[in-house]
Design a protein around this motif. Structure first.
Motif, PDB file in Angstrom:
ATOM      1  N   UNK A  19       0.839  -1.203   0.000  1.00 32.22           N
ATOM      2  CA  UNK A  19       0.000   0.000   0.000  1.00 32.22           C
ATOM      3  C   UNK A  19       0.873   1.251   0.000  1.00 32.22           C
ATOM      4  N   UNK A  20       1.962   1.230   0.741  1.00 38.59           N
ATOM      5  CA  UNK A  20       2.896   2.363   0.750  1.00 38.59           C
ATOM      6  C   UNK A  20       3.482   2.585  -0.633  1.00 38.59           C
ATOM      7  N   UNK A  21       3.938   1.519  -1.267  1.00 40.49           N
ATOM      8  CA  UNK A  21       4.586   1.643  -2.574  1.00 40.49           C
ATOM      9  C   UNK A  21       3.607   2.179  -3.618  1.00 40.49           C
ATOM     10  N   UNK A  71      -4.002   2.176  11.602  1.00 43.28           N
ATOM     11  CA  UNK A  71      -2.799   2.935  11.954  1.00 43.28           C
ATOM     12  C   UNK A  71      -1.846   3.033  10.765  1.00 43.28           C
ATOM     13  N   UNK A  72      -1.683   1.927  10.056  1.00 39.09           N
ATOM     14  CA  UNK A  72      -0.792   1.923   8.897  1.00 39.09           C
ATOM     15  C   UNK A  72      -1.307   2.857   7.803  1.00 39.09           C
ATOM     16  N   UNK A  73      -2.608   2.849   7.565  1.00 38.41           N
ATOM     17  CA  UNK A  73      -3.193   3.723   6.543  1.00 38.41           C
ATOM     18  C   UNK A  73      -2.947   5.187   6.875  1.00 38.41           C
ATOM     19  N   UNK A 116      -8.758   0.074   0.479  1.00 34.04           N
ATOM     20  CA  UNK A 116      -8.508  -0.442   1.833  1.00 34.04           C
ATOM     21  C   UNK A 116      -9.677  -0.095   2.749  1.00 34.04           C
ATOM     22  N   UNK A 117     -10.146   1.137   2.657  1.00 33.10           N
ATOM     23  CA  UNK A 117     -11.273   1.572   3.493  1.00 33.10           C
ATOM     24  C   UNK A 117     -12.538   0.764   3.181  1.00 33.10           C
ATOM     25  N   UNK A 139      -7.994   6.125  10.384  1.00 31.12           N
ATOM     26  CA  UNK A 139      -7.966   6.326   8.930  1.00 31.12           C
ATOM     27  C   UNK A 139      -8.239   7.781   8.578  1.00 31.12           C
ATOM     28  N   UNK A 140      -9.287   8.350   9.139  1.00 28.25           N
ATOM     29  CA  UNK A 140      -9.651   9.718   8.754  1.00 28.25           C
ATOM     30  C   UNK A 140      -8.864  10.788   9.490  1.00 28.25           C
TER      31      UNK A 140
END
Length: 274
Positions: A19-21, A71-73, A116-117, A139-140
Motif C-alpha cells: 500500500x505504501x509503494x 494505523x498503517x493507513x 482499503x477503506x 484512517x480519517x
C-alpha cells in the motif's frame, strides 16, 4: 490458514509495503520503470484495487482486527503528502505540481487507500468485533493532511493557469456542460475529483462529530463548497460556478448517505457488542 506469529508479521509487512509503494510511487511518466511508465496505466489502476483487497483481507484473517490497518493507513497517508510535496518541489517528472500526470499519481494513491477503506468496512460489517471504530478514527485522522493538500491543489494550483475568470449562475451551463460538450481528460478528472473529494470530506467530518453526524457530514462540506465558490467570484481567484456547487454538493450528499446507511450501523453495532 493458521494465524501464527510469522503469518501475522508476513501479513503486516505485505500490507504496509504494498500500500505504501502504490500510494507513494505509482505515477505516470516516461520512465522505463513499470510503476512510473504511463504505458501501464490500466494495469496500475487494476493493481490499485486488487492488491489492497488481497493484503487487507489477508491481514484481517491473521489478526481478526483492523487496528494495524487503520494505523498503517494513517501513516501511509502522511507519507504520501510528504513525498508528493517533496517530489513536486524537486520537479521530478510525473510528480511535478503542474503536470497533469500528477493527477494520476494522486488518483492511484486515493484509489488504493479507499479500496482499503471499502474492504475494511465490508469485513467489519460481517464481523461484530473488528475494532472498526478505532480503524475509522485512525484512517480519517490520517486523511486530514491529504484533504488539506487536495483542497489547495484543486482550487489553487491546478487552476493557476486559468486566466479567464467567469461567474455562472445558470445550472447545467457551466462545469457540467463543459464536461460533456468539450470533454477532456483534465476536465473529467477535475470534475470527478471534486465530486469524490467532497464525498470523502463528508466521511472525514463524521469522524469528528458526535451528534447529528450524518446531517452535519453533509452540511459542513456543502457550506465549504458554497463559501469557496463565493470567494472565487468575489476575489476573482477562480471560476464561480453553480454547477460546481451542484456536483460538489451531490458528492457531499453521497458521502453522508454512505455513512448513514452503512458505516453508522457498523459503528453502533460494534459499540453495542462491547
Amino acid at each position: 490458514m493458521k494465524a501464527t506469529i510469522n503469518n501475522k508479521l508476513l501479513s503486516r509487512n505485505l500490507f504496509f509495503s504494498t500500500v505504501f509503494f502504490i500510494s507513494v510511487f505509482f505515477a505516470d511518466g516516461f520512465s522505463s520503470l513499470f510503476f512510473m511508465n504511463l504505458k501501464y496505466r490500466t494495469l496500475k489502476l487494476i493493481l490499485c484495487v486488487l492488491i489492497p483487497i488481497l493484503t487487507t483481507y489477508f491481514n484481517f484473517r491473521m489478526e481478526k482486527s483492523l487496528k494495524f490497518i487503520g494505523k498503517s493507513s494513517a501513516i501511509i497517508m502522511c507519507c504520501f503528502v510528504f513525498f508528493f510535496t517533496l517530489f513536486s518541489l524537486l520537479d521530478i517528472g510525473a510528480f511535478s505540481f503542474n503536470d497533469i500526470a500528477s493527477l494520476f499519481h494522486i488518483s492511484y494513491a486515493l484509489i488504493c487507500l479507499f479500496t482499503v477503506f471499502a474492504v475494511s468496512t465490508f469485513l467489519a460489517g460481517r464481523n461484530e468485533k473488528s475494532d472498526y471504530n478505532e480503524f475509522y478514527n485512525n484512517f480519517f485522522l490520517g486523511y486530514v493532511p491529504v484533504a488539506i493538500m487536495l483542497y489547495g491543489l484543486l482550487y489553487f494550483n491546478y487552476r493557476a493557469n486559468e486566466f479567464e475568470y467567469t461567474v455562472n449562475f445558470i445550472p447545467f451551463r457551466g462545469e457540467i456542460k463543459t464536461l460533456f460538450s468539450m470533454f477532456s481528460v483534465h476536465t473529467a478528472m477535475r470534475s470527478i475529483g471534486n465530486f469524490a473529494f467532497y464525498s470523502t470530506i463528508a466521511l472525514c467530518v463524521s469522524r469528528f462529530i458526535k451528534k447529528h453526524t450524518a446531517l452535519l457530514s453533509f452540511l459542513l462540506p456543502f457550506a465549504l463548497c458554497v463559501l469557496t465558490e463565493a470567494a472565487q467570484g468575489i476575489f476573482s481567484i477562480g471560476d464561480a460556478d453553480i454547477d460546481d456547487i451542484i456536483l460538489n454538493g451531490l458528492g457531499a450528499l453521497i458521502g453522508a448517505l454512505i455513512y448513514k446507511l452503512f458505516i453508522e450501523k457498523i459503528r453502533r453495532k460494534e459499540l453495542c457488542s462491547e
